[in-house]
Motif scaffolding. Sequence first.
Motif, PDB file in Angstrom:
ATOM      1  N   SER A 168     -39.381   8.590  38.345  1.00  0.00           N
ATOM      2  CA  SER A 168     -38.307   9.320  37.662  1.00  0.00           C
ATOM      3  C   SER A 168     -38.756  10.718  37.253  1.00  0.00           C
ATOM      4  CB  SER A 168     -37.860   8.544  36.420  1.00  0.00           C
ATOM      5  OG  SER A 168     -37.351   7.277  36.762  1.00  0.00           O
ATOM      6  N   GLN A 169     -37.781  11.554  36.999  1.00  0.00           N
ATOM      7  CA  GLN A 169     -38.035  12.929  36.554  1.00  0.00           C
ATOM      8  C   GLN A 169     -37.287  13.177  35.249  1.00  0.00           C
ATOM      9  OE1 GLN A 169     -38.506  16.951  38.874  1.00  0.00           O
ATOM     10  NE2 GLN A 169     -36.343  16.396  38.889  1.00  0.00           N
ATOM     11  N   ILE A 170     -37.997  13.750  34.285  1.00  0.00           N
ATOM     12  CA  ILE A 170     -37.373  14.015  32.994  1.00  0.00           C
ATOM     13  C   ILE A 170     -37.464  15.496  32.650  1.00  0.00           C
ATOM     14  CG2 ILE A 170     -37.987  11.705  32.172  1.00  0.00           C
ATOM     15  CD1 ILE A 170     -40.082  13.169  30.321  1.00  0.00           C
ATOM     16  N   VAL A 171     -36.686  15.882  31.657  1.00  0.00           N
ATOM     17  CA  VAL A 171     -36.752  17.206  31.052  1.00  0.00           C
ATOM     18  C   VAL A 171     -37.272  17.038  29.624  1.00  0.00           C
ATOM     19  CG1 VAL A 171     -35.412  19.201  30.254  1.00  0.00           C
ATOM     20  CG2 VAL A 171     -34.884  18.126  32.465  1.00  0.00           C
ATOM     21  N   MET A 172     -38.198  17.896  29.207  1.00  0.00           N
ATOM     22  CA  MET A 172     -38.692  17.876  27.829  1.00  0.00           C
ATOM     23  C   MET A 172     -38.064  19.029  27.061  1.00  0.00           C
ATOM     24  SD  MET A 172     -42.705  16.751  27.691  1.00  0.00           S
ATOM     25  CE  MET A 172     -42.581  16.455  25.916  1.00  0.00           C
ATOM     26  N   GLY A 195     -48.684  11.125  33.283  1.00  0.00           N
ATOM     27  CA  GLY A 195     -49.154  10.152  34.263  1.00  0.00           C
ATOM     28  C   GLY A 195     -48.233   8.963  34.452  1.00  0.00           C
ATOM     29  N   ARG A 196     -47.168   8.910  33.647  1.00  0.00           N
ATOM     30  CA  ARG A 196     -46.260   7.750  33.739  1.00  0.00           C
ATOM     31  C   ARG A 196     -44.839   8.143  34.131  1.00  0.00           C
ATOM     32  NH1 ARG A 196     -47.091   4.021  28.563  1.00  0.00           N
ATOM     33  NH2 ARG A 196     -46.034   2.560  29.948  1.00  0.00           N
ATOM     34  N   VAL A 197     -44.566   9.449  34.155  1.00  0.00           N
ATOM     35  CA  VAL A 197     -43.263   9.958  34.563  1.00  0.00           C
ATOM     36  C   VAL A 197     -43.454  11.417  34.966  1.00  0.00           C
ATOM     37  CG1 VAL A 197     -42.569  10.780  32.263  1.00  0.00           C
ATOM     38  CG2 VAL A 197     -40.806  10.041  33.903  1.00  0.00           C
ATOM     39  N   ARG A 198     -42.588  11.921  35.818  1.00  0.00           N
ATOM     40  CA  ARG A 198     -42.689  13.315  36.239  1.00  0.00           C
ATOM     41  C   ARG A 198     -41.872  14.194  35.293  1.00  0.00           C
ATOM     42  NH1 ARG A 198     -41.112  12.501  40.767  1.00  0.00           N
ATOM     43  NH2 ARG A 198     -39.065  13.479  40.994  1.00  0.00           N
ATOM     44  N   ILE A 199     -42.495  15.255  34.782  1.00  0.00           N
ATOM     45  CA  ILE A 199     -41.817  16.191  33.891  1.00  0.00           C
ATOM     46  C   ILE A 199     -41.368  17.376  34.727  1.00  0.00           C
ATOM     47  CG2 ILE A 199     -42.018  17.641  31.838  1.00  0.00           C
ATOM     48  CD1 ILE A 199     -44.272  15.715  30.907  1.00  0.00           C
ATOM     49  N   GLY A 200     -40.065  17.449  35.007  1.00  0.00           N
ATOM     50  CA  GLY A 200     -39.529  18.481  35.885  1.00  0.00           C
ATOM     51  C   GLY A 200     -39.444  19.836  35.223  1.00  0.00           C
ATOM     52  N   LYS A 201     -39.007  19.860  33.981  1.00  0.00           N
ATOM     53  CA  LYS A 201     -38.887  21.095  33.209  1.00  0.00           C
ATOM     54  C   LYS A 201     -39.236  20.792  31.758  1.00  0.00           C
ATOM     55  CE  LYS A 201     -37.335  24.245  36.142  1.00  0.00           C
ATOM     56  NZ  LYS A 201     -38.003  25.544  36.377  1.00  0.00           N
ATOM     57  N   ALA A 202     -39.827  21.771  31.091  1.00  0.00           N
ATOM     58  CA  ALA A 202     -40.146  21.629  29.666  1.00  0.00           C
ATOM     59  C   ALA A 202     -39.831  22.943  28.979  1.00  0.00           C
ATOM     60  CB  ALA A 202     -41.604  21.259  29.471  1.00  0.00           C
ATOM     61  N   TYR A 203     -39.235  22.849  27.791  1.00  0.00           N
ATOM     62  CA  TYR A 203     -38.809  24.039  27.055  1.00  0.00           C
ATOM     63  C   TYR A 203     -39.245  23.941  25.598  1.00  0.00           C
ATOM     64  CZ  TYR A 203     -35.549  24.470  31.008  1.00  0.00           C
ATOM     65  OH  TYR A 203     -34.988  24.562  32.265  1.00  0.00           O
ATOM     66  N   ASP A 204     -39.619  25.078  25.022  1.00  0.00           N
ATOM     67  CA  ASP A 204     -39.735  25.213  23.575  1.00  0.00           C
ATOM     68  C   ASP A 204     -38.433  25.841  23.104  1.00  0.00           C
ATOM     69  OD1 ASP A 204     -42.395  24.234  23.282  1.00  0.00           O
ATOM     70  OD2 ASP A 204     -43.144  26.134  24.067  1.00  0.00           O
ATOM     71  N   GLU A 227     -28.439  15.240  39.912  1.00  0.00           N
ATOM     72  CA  GLU A 227     -28.813  13.905  40.385  1.00  0.00           C
ATOM     73  C   GLU A 227     -30.309  13.640  40.275  1.00  0.00           C
ATOM     74  OE1 GLU A 227     -28.915  16.698  43.933  1.00  0.00           O
ATOM     75  OE2 GLU A 227     -27.785  16.429  42.068  1.00  0.00           O
ATOM     76  N   HIS A 228     -31.074  14.659  39.873  1.00  0.00           N
ATOM     77  CA  HIS A 228     -32.528  14.496  39.797  1.00  0.00           C
ATOM     78  C   HIS A 228     -33.051  14.531  38.366  1.00  0.00           C
ATOM     79  CE1 HIS A 228     -32.696  14.631  44.091  1.00  0.00           C
ATOM     80  NE2 HIS A 228     -32.193  15.860  44.143  1.00  0.00           N
ATOM     81  N   ILE A 229     -32.192  14.300  37.396  1.00  0.00           N
ATOM     82  CA  ILE A 229     -32.603  14.222  35.996  1.00  0.00           C
ATOM     83  C   ILE A 229     -32.355  12.801  35.516  1.00  0.00           C
ATOM     84  CG2 ILE A 229     -32.218  15.068  33.642  1.00  0.00           C
ATOM     85  CD1 ILE A 229     -31.392  17.750  34.886  1.00  0.00           C
ATOM     86  N   ASP A 230     -33.433  12.071  35.278  1.00  0.00           N
ATOM     87  CA  ASP A 230     -33.321  10.656  34.935  1.00  0.00           C
ATOM     88  C   ASP A 230     -33.431  10.382  33.446  1.00  0.00           C
ATOM     89  OD1 ASP A 230     -33.260   9.678  37.739  1.00  0.00           O
ATOM     90  OD2 ASP A 230     -35.271  10.559  37.778  1.00  0.00           O
ATOM     91  N   GLY A 231     -33.861  11.360  32.679  1.00  0.00           N
ATOM     92  CA  GLY A 231     -33.989  11.188  31.239  1.00  0.00           C
ATOM     93  C   GLY A 231     -34.345  12.502  30.588  1.00  0.00           C
ATOM     94  N   VAL A 232     -34.149  12.573  29.261  1.00  0.00           N
ATOM     95  CA  VAL A 232     -34.460  13.800  28.518  1.00  0.00           C
ATOM     96  C   VAL A 232     -35.193  13.429  27.234  1.00  0.00           C
ATOM     97  CG1 VAL A 232     -33.585  15.896  27.422  1.00  0.00           C
ATOM     98  CG2 VAL A 232     -32.392  14.945  29.421  1.00  0.00           C
ATOM     99  N   TYR A 233     -36.377  14.017  27.086  1.00  0.00           N
ATOM    100  CA  TYR A 233     -37.062  13.939  25.800  1.00  0.00           C
ATOM    101  C   TYR A 233     -36.531  15.090  24.947  1.00  0.00           C
ATOM    102  CZ  TYR A 233     -40.540  14.715  22.203  1.00  0.00           C
ATOM    103  OH  TYR A 233     -41.142  14.916  20.988  1.00  0.00           O
ATOM    104  N   ASP A 253     -22.447  11.472  34.883  1.00  0.00           N
ATOM    105  CA  ASP A 253     -21.971  10.169  34.408  1.00  0.00           C
ATOM    106  C   ASP A 253     -22.519   9.073  35.326  1.00  0.00           C
ATOM    107  OD1 ASP A 253     -20.578   8.251  32.971  1.00  0.00           O
ATOM    108  OD2 ASP A 253     -18.734   8.516  34.136  1.00  0.00           O
ATOM    109  N   PRO A 254     -23.239   8.110  34.780  1.00  0.00           N
ATOM    110  CA  PRO A 254     -23.523   7.920  33.363  1.00  0.00           C
ATOM    111  C   PRO A 254     -24.577   8.905  32.866  1.00  0.00           C
ATOM    112  CG  PRO A 254     -24.673   6.288  34.657  1.00  0.00           C
ATOM    113  CD  PRO A 254     -23.811   7.036  35.622  1.00  0.00           C
ATOM    114  N   LEU A 255     -24.590   9.083  31.552  1.00  0.00           N
ATOM    115  CA  LEU A 255     -25.565   9.974  30.952  1.00  0.00           C
ATOM    116  C   LEU A 255     -26.954   9.344  31.031  1.00  0.00           C
ATOM    117  CD1 LEU A 255     -23.622  11.024  27.722  1.00  0.00           C
ATOM    118  CD2 LEU A 255     -24.107  12.483  29.702  1.00  0.00           C
ATOM    119  N   PRO A 256     -27.976  10.148  31.301  1.00  0.00           N
ATOM    120  CA  PRO A 256     -29.340   9.611  31.271  1.00  0.00           C
ATOM    121  C   PRO A 256     -29.772   9.358  29.832  1.00  0.00           C
ATOM    122  CG  PRO A 256     -29.409  11.987  31.566  1.00  0.00           C
ATOM    123  CD  PRO A 256     -27.949  11.590  31.612  1.00  0.00           C
ATOM    124  N   PRO A 257     -30.799   8.551  29.621  1.00  0.00           N
ATOM    125  CA  PRO A 257     -31.263   8.321  28.251  1.00  0.00           C
ATOM    126  C   PRO A 257     -31.802   9.611  27.631  1.00  0.00           C
ATOM    127  CG  PRO A 257     -32.781   7.361  29.850  1.00  0.00           C
ATOM    128  CD  PRO A 257     -31.563   7.772  30.608  1.00  0.00           C
TER     129      PRO A 257
END
Length: 366
Positions: A168-172, A195-204, A227-233, A253-257
Motif C-alpha cells: 500500500s501507499q500512504i500520504v503523511m 519498512g511496513r508501508v510505502r510513503i508516497g508523499k509527506a508534508y509538514d 487510485e494510488h492512495i490507500d491511507g493517510v497519516y 469512494d470509499p474513503l481510505p483510512p
Amino acid sequence: MVRARLRGAGAVLAGLCLLAGPVACGVAGEAQRPSGTASGPPRIGVLLPDNTSRMYHFDKPLINAKIHQLCPDCRVETVSAQHDVATQQRQMDAMITKRADVLILDAVDSKSLRAPVENARRAGIHVVAYDRLVEGPVSGYVSFDGAKVGQLQAAALLKALGPKARASQIVMMNGAETDPNSAWFKRGALSVLQGRVRIGKAYDTAEWRPEAANANMSAAISALGAEHIDGVYAANDGLAGGVIAALKAAKIDPLPPVTGQDADLPAVQRIVAGEQYMTVLKPFKPEAGAAATMAVMLARGQKLGTLARHHVNSPTTHGIPAVLLTPLPVTAHHIKDTVVRVGMYTVHQICTPKYASACAKAGLTR
C-alpha cells in the motif's frame, strides 16, 4: 491540538531531546526569586494560544479549578493569544511586570517565546510548559508521550490496511515544522511505518491549518493519483478534516483510512460516520490537574520530584522535570469506553440527528 493516567510514559523517555540534532543545552534549575510573595498570595498566570480550541474550553476551567482547590488564596489570571506570537510575547511581558510567581504557558510558537521565558527566569518567575515544550529555562513540563501518540496512529493505520499494508501507499500529513510536538509525533509514527508501508508523499503542515492540509492533500492526489492512495497519516483531527474534504472533493469512494488526534467532536462524529478511521484521546483532566499542581508546588517553593518522575530536554535546556501522560487510541467501537467514559462528550452530544443511524450501528445508543 488522552489524559488517562498522571504518570503514564515509559522511563525510556527520560532525558529525551524533543528536537533532533546536536544542540547546546543548558540545565533546568530553579528561578532565583523565592516563590510566593511576602505582600500577598501567590499569583499564577495561564497563557493559552487561542480561545477556540479545547485548551480554552476544557483545560482552562480545569486548571483554574485545580489551582483554587490546592491553593484557595492563589490569584489566577488567564489570557489567550489568538494564535498570535506577538500578542503572547506582550502577555508574557505584562505578567512579568506584574510579578507573577508562576506562568503556565502553552506557547503559540516554541522558539519565538524563548526570550520572554528567559526574561521570566531573570525575574525569578517559574514557567511551566503546558502541552508544548517551549524553549528557554522552563521549570517544568506537562504533556503526553508524543512518541506514543505517533505510534498509536501508525499502528492503527497499518491495522486498517491489513495484510495489504506492504503493497500500500500512504500520504503523511504531519503538523507544523515549528512545533516540537509535531516532530515528536512524526518520529513515533515513522518508527512503526518505515519498512511496513510505502510513503508516497509527506508534508509538514503550516501552522497546523486544516486549509493547508487540504491543499497539500489535493496536491498529493494530483501527484499520486486517487487510485494510488490507500491511507493517510494525519497528525491531528484538524488536519484530518482538511484531508477528508480534499478526498471527498476528488470523489474518492470509499474513503481510505485517515488517522487523527485530540478527539475533537467533529472528528468523533466523522469516526462514527465512517469517514475518519481513528483519533487519539488525550484526556485533558489529568493534564490540566498536573499543570495546576506543578504551578502551585513551584509557587510554594516546593521541589517537583514527587510529581514529575521524568525529565526531558529542549534545544536549550537539559533535565526539565516532566509529567508525561499516556494517550489512548479511539476507533468507532471504542468511543463509549474512551471519549464518553472520561466525560469529554456525552452520547447526546455526539449522536445528533445527522448521526443517529451511524451511532446505533456503532452501539452508542443501545
